[in-house]
Design an enzyme around this catalytic site. Structure first.
Site, PDB file in Angstrom:
ATOM      1  N   CYS A  32       0.735  -0.893  -0.001  1.00 63.01           N
ATOM      2  CA  CYS A  32      -0.053  -0.185   0.091  1.00 63.01           C
ATOM      3  C   CYS A  32       0.884   0.494   0.146  1.00 63.01           C
ATOM      4  O   CYS A  32       0.452   2.187   0.936  1.00 63.01           O
ATOM      5  CB  CYS A  32      -0.942  -0.062   1.248  1.00 63.01           C
ATOM      6  SG  CYS A  32      -1.725  -1.311   1.248  1.00 63.01           S
ATOM      7  N   ASP A  57       9.736  20.475  -4.002  1.00 65.37           N
ATOM      8  CA  ASP A  57      11.280  20.549  -3.243  1.00 65.37           C
ATOM      9  C   ASP A  57      11.266  19.113  -2.067  1.00 65.37           C
ATOM     10  O   ASP A  57       9.776  19.075  -1.049  1.00 65.37           O
ATOM     11  CB  ASP A  57      11.520  21.352  -2.338  1.00 65.37           C
ATOM     12  CG  ASP A  57      12.316  22.686  -2.937  1.00 65.37           C
ATOM     13  OD1 ASP A  57      14.088  22.211  -3.623  1.00 65.37           O
ATOM     14  OD2 ASP A  57      11.861  23.486  -3.507  1.00 65.37           O
ATOM     15  N   LYS A  70       1.462   3.532   3.348  1.00 59.01           N
ATOM     16  CA  LYS A  70       1.334   4.256   3.814  1.00 59.01           C
ATOM     17  C   LYS A  70       1.094   3.953   5.075  1.00 59.01           C
ATOM     18  O   LYS A  70       1.663   3.579   5.706  1.00 59.01           O
ATOM     19  CB  LYS A  70      -0.399   4.583   2.786  1.00 59.01           C
ATOM     20  CG  LYS A  70      -0.484   5.184   1.994  1.00 59.01           C
ATOM     21  CD  LYS A  70      -1.255   4.794   0.861  1.00 59.01           C
ATOM     22  CE  LYS A  70      -2.388   6.376   1.446  1.00 59.01           C
ATOM     23  NZ  LYS A  70      -3.794   6.947   0.832  1.00 59.01           N
ATOM     24  N   GLY A 110      -2.010  16.046   0.977  1.00 58.51           N
ATOM     25  CA  GLY A 110      -0.698  15.168   0.075  1.00 58.51           C
ATOM     26  C   GLY A 110      -0.931  13.871   0.477  1.00 58.51           C
ATOM     27  O   GLY A 110      -1.213  13.309   0.139  1.00 58.51           O
ATOM     28  N   HIS A 111       0.453  12.840   0.287  1.00 59.22           N
ATOM     29  CA  HIS A 111       0.753  11.707   0.868  1.00 59.22           C
ATOM     30  C   HIS A 111       1.565  11.428   1.832  1.00 59.22           C
ATOM     31  O   HIS A 111       2.907  12.498   2.220  1.00 59.22           O
ATOM     32  CB  HIS A 111       0.912  10.875  -0.677  1.00 59.22           C
ATOM     33  CG  HIS A 111       1.326   9.883  -0.294  1.00 59.22           C
ATOM     34  ND1 HIS A 111       0.947   9.114  -0.594  1.00 59.22           N
ATOM     35  CD2 HIS A 111       2.856   9.336  -0.078  1.00 59.22           C
ATOM     36  CE1 HIS A 111       1.037   7.473  -0.215  1.00 59.22           C
ATOM     37  NE2 HIS A 111       3.133   8.265  -0.200  1.00 59.22           N
ATOM     38  N   THR A 112       1.358  10.231   3.090  1.00 58.13           N
ATOM     39  CA  THR A 112       2.116  10.634   3.771  1.00 58.13           C
ATOM     40  C   THR A 112       2.144   8.785   3.794  1.00 58.13           C
ATOM     41  O   THR A 112       1.859   7.754   3.795  1.00 58.13           O
ATOM     42  CB  THR A 112       1.078  10.105   5.478  1.00 58.13           C
ATOM     43  OG1 THR A 112       0.981  11.887   5.108  1.00 58.13           O
ATOM     44  CG2 THR A 112       2.326  10.358   6.600  1.00 58.13           C
ATOM     45  N   ASP A 144      11.541  28.736  -3.993  1.00 61.05           N
ATOM     46  CA  ASP A 144      11.256  28.395  -6.218  1.00 61.05           C
ATOM     47  C   ASP A 144      10.159  30.071  -5.850  1.00 61.05           C
ATOM     48  O   ASP A 144      10.358  30.462  -7.142  1.00 61.05           O
ATOM     49  CB  ASP A 144      11.028  27.693  -6.025  1.00 61.05           C
ATOM     50  CG  ASP A 144      12.408  26.633  -6.062  1.00 61.05           C
ATOM     51  OD1 ASP A 144      12.682  27.181  -5.847  1.00 61.05           O
ATOM     52  OD2 ASP A 144      12.127  25.361  -5.823  1.00 61.05           O
ATOM     53  N   ASP A 200     -11.020  15.069  -1.448  1.00 62.45           N
ATOM     54  CA  ASP A 200     -10.943  14.176  -2.104  1.00 62.45           C
ATOM     55  C   ASP A 200      -9.918  13.064  -2.738  1.00 62.45           C
ATOM     56  O   ASP A 200      -8.922  12.930  -2.168  1.00 62.45           O
ATOM     57  CB  ASP A 200     -12.015  15.199  -3.535  1.00 62.45           C
ATOM     58  CG  ASP A 200     -13.318  13.781  -3.363  1.00 62.45           C
ATOM     59  OD1 ASP A 200     -12.727  12.905  -3.891  1.00 62.45           O
ATOM     60  OD2 ASP A 200     -14.517  14.226  -4.026  1.00 62.45           O
ATOM     61  N   ASP A 201      -9.931  12.735  -3.601  1.00 60.95           N
ATOM     62  CA  ASP A 201      -8.819  12.377  -4.739  1.00 60.95           C
ATOM     63  C   ASP A 201      -8.332  13.032  -4.673  1.00 60.95           C
ATOM     64  O   ASP A 201      -6.332  12.568  -4.869  1.00 60.95           O
ATOM     65  CB  ASP A 201      -9.999  11.066  -5.931  1.00 60.95           C
ATOM     66  CG  ASP A 201     -10.557  10.012  -5.305  1.00 60.95           C
ATOM     67  OD1 ASP A 201     -10.083   9.528  -3.965  1.00 60.95           O
ATOM     68  OD2 ASP A 201     -11.111   9.517  -5.902  1.00 60.95           O
TER      69      ASP A 201
END
Ligand SMILES: Cc1cc2nc3c(=O)[nH]c(=O)nc-3n(C[C@H](O)[C@H](O)[C@H](O)COP(=O)(O)OP(=O)(O)OC[C@H]3O[C@@H](n4cnc5c(N)ncnc54)[C@H](O)[C@@H]3O)c2cc1C
Length: 747
Positions: A408, A458, A411, A531-533, A481, A440-441
């Site tokens: 997965c 970054d 995650k 985001g993604h963790t 940036d 949402d997605d």
């Protein structure tokens, strides 16, 4: 969780550094990175020691101990939730807590004392007050009268140390030291009431010989700008008033529900646990041992370090705690300022220059324990923890350690994530149509009419142990940036890697880190939209940031665009790469790291606006490629050469020392390949600042090209905006015949 970096906690840190306990993580919340050793403070005041000789560097010590140092001030406790409330960050959770915060002056009881007296306590803040006092005395023309209020060991020792130092200062300045006069006031009938008659007499003689006017039975009840009034009706005129009276506990402790004594000190049992809460310990001046009341002295705080460490260890292991009994008699070595000291123990007393030398030897040996670290015991790196967990926590621990499948996308669990992020409040923007408020997605963000979108990303590993500050730096770095392009930030998505661990710890780590990041993003009016963790070996954080610019690109600042004759301006000092490499090796001073972090947390937003307003033709933010790399990225598309003045480069404190010691970032070798862009590299290679040209920056400043006639105004404006080290570091040259675009001036 340790609050305060006092004499007991430095012992605890050293102890855990030498004997780490698997499964236990120490964190220290402290106002100061350099904590003074009280025994040497009078010697420092007298001018016998340097600042670093009398201060313990908590930053290095914490790193040695594998502890996290949070530079902050505790303001309260939520014992129900098990959290410390801090001045500058979200509440910090604890499983066990220890308080070693020293004492606080009870100066507010006397009208006028707050306004007109210099308090010695908190002793860590005294250095700044002392430096100001020194400056005032240096500038004060004619006679200067100094009154010290407090006739205990601290007051007597300080009077003599100040007198010795100030007389020297006047002598050096070619003035008459007899312009100084000293008064020592005490509410007691005698000075040093807790010491024996022999010691008291020795000091009475020294004070008389040194011309210090002693006022006993003189309780000060009113202070004016240059006068003291006592309950006996006496008035004493004084240009400087120093306050060394009995201190009390910090006022915030009253709200914690912990039982306190009449002076506001925390009541503790023989195991150094508070009488109210066995999960909360206290030591040093702030603790009042119910069964063994003792005088407030650093020697007791030092001695409590070992039993405190032992009992903290026992508490987390679920073992019985050991009672501790402080010694009844203790040796006090009280100095007289002029490398002479008096020893006092019970009924004994002796004095001489040899006593000072003995004291000096003891003190220096003590300080070595906190600057030269012994080899560490290596505990099992992973594997079962020896810490006692309740069954639910144990189940989580086992799943955390054994059940990692890496599937997965490794995650982090949804509940941990939603709890950690649920408490955060990203800024709302009308152009964010679907964001974290209705997850949402993916997020949906509108590009306003007439605007074009700027994208950047970054990502990097944590290089400090404070997740909250790391979150701030990472967000600031990513925004750099956007500002360097002359854009405004609009939205960001985060990418996070956290090491596996107990759910509660992972959740707090995420919460602390993202709190710091969101503060920075919110200040930039940049909405965190998703985001993604995932799990990984090391903590890391990055952002994809979207910004907006006018569609016609008129306001865009590019790297190309520099024109010959323009001046290169750098808005912030360089040196983060070498400094954090040194930090990892325990070779950087704590205050260097503090200052570097302040610089890294400073936004480039206002700087970019200012550069644009002053006609910048090109701009970039300094990051991993270092100053030279980024400059070459600008000269190439601009079709120009550039001259860089090494002597003018603004540097972070300590960067020159650490790079001269050969301590460089692991990215440095890749950056050094660009030396071929230097026309006179051979002449510069031995220059002390040469290596810093290649030093990779994190959240570095902006490098811009400004028309010559606007440079002065631009620099003044930048400095007024808080970029105190903004400097002109070179100029743009027409492209020459040589292949190498950069020529160095060596200054
Ligand atoms: C002039 C002078 C000379 C002295 N000389 C001697 C001597 O020779 N020998 C001796 O035994 N004693 C001496 N003393 C007494 C000695 O200073 C104290 O007893 C000693 O400092 C107490 O140590 P501590 O560890 O309890 O606290 P401190 O040394 O005061 O340390 C407290 C720490 O906690 C931090 N802190 C405080 N509040 C907070 C907060 N809210 N949040 C986070 N951090 C916080 C501070 O920054 C500091 O790092 C002297 C005192 C004076 C005034």
């Amino acid at each position: 969780m340790l609050i305060g970096g006092g004499h007991s906690h430095v012992g605890v840190l050293r102890h855990f550094g030498m004997h780490p306990l698997p499964g236990v993580r120490l964190s220290v919340i402290c106002r100061d990175t350099h904590t003074p050793y009280s025994g040497m403070v009078p010697g420092y005041i007298a001018g016998h020691y340097s600042y670093d000789e009398v201060h313990i560097d908590l930053s290095k010590l914490a790193r040695f101990a594998g502890a996290r140092l949070f530079r902050d001030e505790a303001l309260g406790l939520d014992r129900h939730a098990g959290k410390v409330l801090c001045r500058n960050r979200p509440p910090v959770p604890y499983d066990y807590l220890s308080i070693n915060i020293g004492s606080t002056p009870q100066i507010s009881n006397v009208p006028g004392a707050m306004e007109h007296a210099v308090p010695v306590k908190p002793i860590n803040g005294f250095n700044q007050r002392w430096q100001l006092l020194l400056e005032r005395v240096r500038k004060h023309a004619g006679a200067t009268r100094i009154a010290v209020v407090g006739g205990g060991a601290g007051g007597v020792e300080l009077t003599l140390a100040m007198q010795y130092r100030l007389r020297q200062e006047l002598r050096v300045a070619g003035r008459n030291p007899d312009e100084l006069s000293f008064h020592l006031l005490t509410s007691d009938a005698v000075i040093l009431p807790t010491h024996n008659a022999m010691v008291r007499r020795a000091f009475e003689r020294v004070l008389a010989a040194r011309g210090v006017v002693l006022h006993c039975n003189a309780e000060v009840n009113q202070v004016w700008a240059a006068r003291l009034h006592t309950t006996g009706g006496e008035n004493v005129d004084a240009d400087e008033i120093v306050w060394v009276t009995r201190a009390g506990g910090a006022p915030w402790l009253r709200e914690t529900g912990l039982a306190l004594d009449a002076d506001g000190f925390i009541l503790v049992t023989d195991t150094l646990q508070t009488v109210t809460d066995p999960k909360v310990f206290a030591a040093g001046d702030i603790a009042s041992m119910v069964n063994h009341p003792r005088e407030k002295a650093g020697v007791f705080a030092v001695r409590q370090g070992t039993p405190l460490a032992e009992n903290l260890r026992r508490a987390v292991e679920g073992r019985a705690l050991k009672p501790y009994r402080p010694q009844g008699k203790w040796l006090a070595l009280i100095s007289t300022g002029n490398r002479y000291a008096v020893a006092s123990r019970g009924a004994l007393g002796f004095h001489g220059a040899w006593v000072w030398r003995w004291k000096d030897w003891i003190d220096r040996r003590f300080m070595l324990r906190f600057s030269r670290f012994p080899a560490m015991e290596t505990g099992p790196a992973a594997g079962p923890s020896s810490v006692k967990l309740d069954p639910e926590e144990a189940a989580q621990a086992i799943s955390a350690i054994a059940m990692r499948c890496g599937g997965c996308g490794a995650k982090v669990g949804a509940t941990v994530l939603s709890r950690a992020l649920g408490a955060l409040h990203p800024v709302d923007r009308d152009d964010v149509l679907i964001g974290l408020h209705a997850p949402d997605d993916a997020a949906v963000v509108r590009v306003p009419p007439g605007k074009a979108m700027v994208h950047t990303v970054d990502f990097f590993r944590a290089f400090i142990d404070d997740p909250y500050i790391f979150g701030k730096v990472a967000a600031n770095h990513a925004l750099g940036d956007i500002y360097a392009m002359g854009a405004e930030a609009q939205s960001a998505t985060a990418i996070v890697t956290v090491p596996p661990g107990l759910e509660a710890k992972v959740e707090d780590l995420l919460f602390q880190m993202m709190s710091g990041a969101i503060e920075v993003l919110n200040d930039a009016n940049c909405a965190l939209v998703g985001g993604h963790t995932g799990e990984g070996r090391e903590l890391a954080l990055g952002f994809a940031v979207n910004g907006l610019v006018d569609e016609d690109l008129a306001s865009v600042l590019r790297k190309g665009g520099m024109r010959p004759g323009e001046v290169l301006i750098l808005t912030k000092p360089i040196g983060t790469g070498t400094l954090f490499a040194a930090h990892a090796l325990l070779k950087a001073r704590g205050r260097w790291i503090d200052a570097a972090l302040v610089s890294m947390c400073q936004s480039n937003r206002l700087g970019a606006q200012c550069l644009r307003e002053h006609g910048a033709t090109a701009c970039t933010d300094l990051t991993g490629f270092g100053l030279l790399g980024h400059l070459v990225e600008m000269t190439r598309p601009s079709g120009v050469d550039a001259e860089l003045n090494l002597a003018a480069l603004p540097l972070l404190d300590g960067a020159e020392e650490t790079s001269a010691a050969g301590i460089l970032s692991s990215l440095q070798p890749a950056n050094v390949r660009l030396r071929r862009a230097l026309r006179n590299q051979q002449d510069a290679v031995s220059h002390p600042r040469y290596a810093l040209l290649f030093d990779p920056q994190t959240a570095g400043g902006l490098l811009a090209s400004i028309p010559q006639e606007r440079v002065e105004a631009c620099l003044s404006a930048l400095r007024a905006l808080g970029y105190a080290q903004a400097t002109a570091i070179g100029r743009v040259l027409p492209q020459g015949e040589a292949l190498e675009p950069i020529v160095l001036t060596l200054g």
